[in-house]
Design a protein around this motif. Structure first.
Motif, PDB file in Angstrom:
ATOM      1  N   PRO A   1       0.845  -1.128  -0.088  1.00 40.04           N
ATOM      2  CA  PRO A   1      -0.013   0.092   0.180  1.00 40.04           C
ATOM      3  C   PRO A   1       0.661   1.347  -0.020  1.00 40.04           C
ATOM      4  N   LEU A   2       0.049   2.275  -0.077  1.00 33.78           N
ATOM      5  CA  LEU A   2       1.048   3.430  -0.022  1.00 33.78           C
ATOM      6  C   LEU A   2       1.334   3.986   1.233  1.00 33.78           C
ATOM      7  N   ARG A   3       2.416   4.480   1.257  1.00 38.43           N
ATOM      8  CA  ARG A   3       3.010   4.745   2.641  1.00 38.43           C
ATOM      9  C   ARG A   3       3.267   6.124   2.951  1.00 38.43           C
ATOM     10  N   PRO A   4       3.167   6.641   4.043  1.00 37.15           N
ATOM     11  CA  PRO A   4       3.174   8.146   4.522  1.00 37.15           C
ATOM     12  C   PRO A   4       4.706   8.805   3.924  1.00 37.15           C
ATOM     13  N   PRO A   5       4.747  10.087   3.481  1.00 33.50           N
ATOM     14  CA  PRO A   5       5.886  10.622   3.020  1.00 33.50           C
ATOM     15  C   PRO A   5       7.178  10.351   3.984  1.00 33.50           C
ATOM     16  N   GLY A   6       8.298  10.217   3.372  1.00 32.07           N
ATOM     17  CA  GLY A   6       9.526  10.189   4.433  1.00 32.07           C
ATOM     18  C   GLY A   6       9.641   8.681   4.517  1.00 32.07           C
ATOM     19  N   ALA A   7       8.816   7.884   4.068  1.00 31.99           N
ATOM     20  CA  ALA A   7       8.914   6.529   4.262  1.00 31.99           C
ATOM     21  C   ALA A   7      10.282   5.764   3.699  1.00 31.99           C
ATOM     22  N   ILE A   8      10.822   4.828   4.375  1.00 28.91           N
ATOM     23  CA  ILE A   8      11.969   4.354   3.711  1.00 28.91           C
ATOM     24  C   ILE A   8      11.760   3.462   2.750  1.00 28.91           C
ATOM     25  N   GLU A   9      12.863   2.601   2.397  1.00 29.15           N
ATOM     26  CA  GLU A   9      12.146   1.561   1.262  1.00 29.15           C
ATOM     27  C   GLU A   9      11.423   0.431   1.847  1.00 29.15           C
ATOM     28  N   GLU A  10      10.510  -0.016   0.872  1.00 25.62           N
ATOM     29  CA  GLU A  10       9.370  -0.851   1.533  1.00 25.62           C
ATOM     30  C   GLU A  10      10.104  -2.161   1.993  1.00 25.62           C
TER      31      GLU A  10
ATOM     32  N   CYS B   1       2.340  20.650   5.192  1.00 22.46           N
ATOM     33  CA  CYS B   1       2.376  19.999   6.441  1.00 22.46           C
ATOM     34  C   CYS B   1       3.372  18.757   6.316  1.00 22.46           C
ATOM     35  N   ASN B   2       4.223  18.626   7.270  1.00 19.52           N
ATOM     36  CA  ASN B   2       5.111  17.405   7.191  1.00 19.52           C
ATOM     37  C   ASN B   2       5.001  16.845   8.410  1.00 19.52           C
TER      38      ASN B   2
ATOM     39  N   LEU C   1       9.636  20.639   4.949  1.00 17.53           N
ATOM     40  CA  LEU C   1       8.360  20.890   4.061  1.00 17.53           C
ATOM     41  C   LEU C   1       8.786  20.846   2.603  1.00 17.53           C
ATOM     42  N   ARG C   2       9.768  21.247   2.002  1.00 13.54           N
ATOM     43  CA  ARG C   2      10.239  21.388   0.831  1.00 13.54           C
ATOM     44  C   ARG C   2      10.536  19.967   0.367  1.00 13.54           C
ATOM     45  N   GLN C   3      11.216  19.077   1.182  1.00  9.04           N
ATOM     46  CA  GLN C   3      11.651  17.744   0.841  1.00  9.04           C
ATOM     47  C   GLN C   3      10.500  17.095   1.052  1.00  9.04           C
TER      48      GLN C   3
END
Lengths: 406, 474
Positions: free
Chosen positions: A245-254, A304-305, A321-323
């Motif tokens: 499934p989709l992971r939140p932003p910043g998630a490392i490799e699955e 939002c981050n 935020l930019r990243q």
């Protein structure tokens, strides 16, 4: 000196309990407060450090507490652990006070060895068994959107309380990896000379807290199994990555995500859009309760981050935020056979308007004589605004898919 | 009782009665004649009074229109150019304040794109909490549609928005205009502005079957959609190109859309990771003819067409586009007939007007910006709200958007008001045009009553009157 040796236990425990709640509920003292509440656990601090994904004030706190545990046996359990306080309370009203499990070996030690060894392989196998993570996760019930996820988020703590009621100190003395971590640490005091003795020292029911390792061989096997299982789990994760499934932003490799995630629910509570939901089995048993992203009514806000600020283990990397806006959660793709605009149902351009990154344009096909929204994948970060607002009903015409699966 | 009338008396009374009757017949006859003025005899007519003609002259390869005096058709206090959603709202609102109102419409019906363009969706009407934020005259129109059979569907079912029947809406507007007692001229195309030496608008010039005529007015509301009158008067504006399509209505459609079945069978989002994945890039799926969505009339669907981006002010482009659109609609119908439920479908109507979205945007006293729209800025001179659309919340529309920066005696209403393109993309929608129309109408009436210019209008009074007419200002 005596006073320092034996500070009054109950007030300190209560203070720590209240502090833990303040850090987790309802509005955190500062954005990443909930991180500290989990990273304070020496088990989490050491294993995530070994896995190499997180470092910060909370980890340092966890290491400091680890250092104290070297000097003071099970110091954390006796003074700090909020779960310990809860379980003590519950075991008092419990059904059985005799320790029927007295002769059982310590499972916690193996959990720690497995996880620490797995950490080195990049996959801390049983990190989610940390009691502070269970404690933190229980607060997620406040933001749970459905009964199943609400139940799952509190399941860990509920299970511990049930153990406390039915079997007294079983968890704390025999299973808890946080406790076992301290046992290893306090054992380290007598290193290097008596490492063997520590591992050999058996608990015979007299000492409630003790190391239950019979031989170095078992310890060695546990470490080997940890490394092996860690690599296996990573391979399994990689194999399933395209179905994940989709992971939140910043998630490392699955492949490492499900292992490193401690299931504390911090990211779910931090999300103002409430789009981060516990995985209820979409990514297999290994991913159970790990955060997934679902765009039902809301999307990942461009200003939002928060979720990237609260992860104790580094499964969600700390992004500014930019990243965060550059992090690709997934890619939006249109199914034209469902699209209102394509089908002439109405003059809909909601995906175009809702996109914060101007990634959706309406393309007019002169030959098909039809207008169709087209996503510019270079601009799309999968924030899901288009999916959240797409008006086609239960099945959205435009959806965010895991990158590379489309 | 006993007295009998004599023969003489009888004769006398009969004679007087006859005389009185004959006398009274004369005005009745003339009255009937004036009521049925076009009663006129069939066949060749006697020549009218001699009219001086000034045809355009070709001289040195240039076509020149000689200077000439125009017949003044009418003098009025408030002149509303355009009888679409904004124009009808403006004229009706102004008429409520008991000023002399004249409405001029290019086509033979009222409602503009809402009826003639078959833009049957009344959207956006609600805020994010599904509260109706557009009321006033538009709400009255919808209430009149409520009581008509097949007049309007999906009323008060936010976030689903209402769909109207075009013919019912034309009827409601005709009824409202007739009741109001305003002067209305149909089939009359506003082509020029009349300005005085102070750069103030004094009326407008029209082309109709009666030729080129003038209507003089104290205040003009430009609800032409394209801003034809303010552009003619020389006001500054921004030129816009947008998609231009042609909406149609299909008859004999027994299912709303063949894809609805497909939708019902599909499972929830993302639970079917392996199925239903769209192809990358532009679709080449079978576009087997679309049948649109239901209207209030049974068996009748309306089919939207986005159309290509074009210049809504370029007659050659518009003409070519309209021909291509009609051809495409027929081809779509033939494909649609292959689908179950649409075998007997036919095109009930193609819209008389193409869906021209945006052409000119006024440079007004205030240009409503995208940022203001998205952040929901509150304005002191707010005259109404637009509903929420996608992730943009409902937003206020200030009075300054209706007032030209320099030109006097003119107010803009509808899709040609002063706003940035992306804001105008919402302001152009039917219910939002009601909002700007109603405000412009009341403001124009206030100009007449207070003997002032649009930019000097007493805004609190305008807002007060809007509230009295049922408008929503927050």
């Amino acid at each position: 000196m005596m006073h320092w040796r034996h500070p009054p236990r109950l007030p300190v425990r209560l203070a720590c309990f209240v502090l833990a709640i303040l850090l987790l509920w309802p509005v955190p003292l500062w954005i990443s407060a909930s991180t500290i509440a989990v990273q304070a656990s020496p088990f989490v601090a050491i294993c995530t450090l070994l896995a190499g994904w997180a470092f910060g004030a909370g980890i340092i706190l966890g290491l400091v507490l680890s250092a104290i545990a070297i000097v003071r046996k099970r110091w954390f359990c006796r003074y700090i652990c909020p779960v310990g306080l809860l379980l003590d309370g519950f075991s008092r009203i419990g059904l059985r006070k005799n320790a029927w499990w007295g002769k059982c070996p310590s499972i916690g030690g193996y959990i720690v060895l497995l996880t620490a060894a797995g950490s080195i392989a990049g996959y801390p196998l049983l990190l989610w068994m940390d009691p502070l993570a269970f404690f933190s996760s229980a607060f997620t019930i406040r933001t749970a959107t459905d009964i199943l996820s609400g139940f799952l988020s509190t399941a860990g703590l509920t299970f511990l309380l049930l153990i406390a009621i039915t079997s007294g100190d079983l968890w704390c003395a025999r299973i808890c990896p946080l406790g076992a971590t301290q046992d290893f640490l306090s054992g380290a005091r007598s290193l290097p000379g008596s490492f063997k003795d520590i591992l050999k020292s058996k608990s015979h029911g007299k000492a409630r807290y003790g190391i239950a390792f019979s031989t170095t061989r078992r310890a060695f096997l546990a470490v080997a199994a940890g490394v092996g299982l860690g690599f296996l789990a990573k391979r399994n994760g990689r194999a399933r990555a395209d179905r994940a499934p989709l992971r939140p932003p910043g998630a490392i490799e699955e492949d490492e995500f499900a292992g490193l995630c401690v299931r504390c629910g911090n990211c779910m509570r931090a999300c103002p859009s409430k789009i981060i939901r516990p995985d209820t089995g979409q990514a297999g048993i290994a991913g159970l309760l790990a955060p997934t992203v679902r765009y039902e009514g809301e999307y990942c806000l461009e200003d939002c981050n928060a979720c990237t600020q609260v992860c104790p283990s580094g499964a969600l990397q700390n992004l500014n935020l930019r990243q965060k806006n550059e992090y690709v959660i997934g890619e939006a793709q249109l199914d034209p056979s469902l699209c209102f605009l394509v089908r002439g149902v109405r003059d809909c351009d909601i995906c175009v308007r809702s996109c914060p990154f101007d990634a959706v344009q309406i393309y007019w096909d002169e030959d098909l004589y039809v207008a169709c929204p087209v996503v510019d994948q270079l601009k799309c970060n999968g924030c899901g605004a288009c999916e959240a607002y797409c008006p086609t009903g239960d099945v959205k015409a435009i959806r965010v898919w895991k990158s590379g699966t489309v | 009782m006993a007295k009998r009338i004599s023969r003489r008396e009888l004769m006398q009374s009969v004679a007087t009665g006859g005389l009185v009757l004959a006398g009274s017949m004369t005005p009745l006859e003339s009255l009937m004649a004036s009521q049925l003025r076009p009663m006129a005899k069939r066949g060749p007519q006697p020549p009218g009074p001699a009219v001086a003609r000034y045809p355009a002259v070709l001289a040195d390869g240039k076509v020149v229109q000689p200077q000439r005096e125009l017949e003044v058709l009418h003098k009025t206090e408030v002149l509303v150019v355009g009888g679409g959603p904004a124009g009808t709202a403006a004229a009706l609102a102004a008429r409520c304040l008991d000023v002399d109102v004249t409405l001029v419409e290019r086509y033979g019906y009222l409602g503009g794109l809402a009826t003639g363009g078959l833009v049957l969706a009344i959207f956006p009407l609600y805020d994010r909490d599904n509260r109706q934020v557009i009321r006033g005259i538009g709400e009255e129109m919808m209430q009149r549609l409520d009581v008509l059979k097949y007049g309007i569907i999906e009323r008060n079912r936010a976030p689903v928005y209402p769909t109207v029947d075009a013919e019912a809406f034309k009827y409601v507007l005709a009824e409202m205009v007739l009741e109001s007692g305003m002067d209305a001229y149909l089939d009359c195309w506003g082509v020029d502005a009349i300005i005085d030496s102070n750069y103030a608008v004094k009326g407008a010039v029209f082309e109709s079957k009666s030729g080129r005529q003038a209507i003089l007015a104290d205040v003009v509301v430009d609800a032409s959609g394209d801003g034809d009158i303010y552009a003619a008067a020389g006001a500054a504006f921004e030129k816009i190109k947008d998609n231009i399509g042609l909406v149609s209505r299909l008859g004999n459609v027994s299912v709303q859309d063949v894809l609805d079945e497909h939708l019902k069978n599909a499972t929830g989002p993302r639970d079917d990771m392996d199925s239903g994945m769209p192809a990358r890039g532009m679709p080449v799926t079978a576009f087997e003819g679309h049948v649109g969505s239901p209207t209030p009339a049974p068996g009748i669907n309306w089919l939207n067409m986005k159309g290509p981006v074009g210049d809504g002010l370029d007659v050659a482009e518009l003409s070519r586009m309209e021909l291509l659109h009609r051809r495409a609609l027929w081809k779509n119908l033939e494909k649609a007939r292959r689908k179950p439920g649409a075998e007997q479908a036919f095109i009930a109507e193609t819209a008389p007007q193409m869906g021209v979205r945006l052409t000119r945007l006024l440079d007004g006293a205030k240009k409503l910006t995208e940022k203001e729209m998205k952040t929901g800025v509150k304005f002191k001179d707010a005259i109404g709200y637009s509903g929420a659309y996608a992730n943009a919340p409902e937003f206020q529309i200030p009075y300054g958007c209706l007032v030209p920066a320099k030109l006097d005696n003119l107010l803009a209403a509808g899709r040609c008001v002063s706003a940035e393109f992306l804001v105008a993309d919402t302001l152009r929608l039917i219910p939002v045009c009601w909002v700007t129309g109603q405000a412009a109408g009341i403001a124009a009436a206030l100009c007449v009553k207070d003997q002032c210019k649009p930019r000097q209008v007493n805004v609190p009074r305008l807002q007060d009157l809007l509230l009295k007419q049922g408008a929503f200002l927050g």
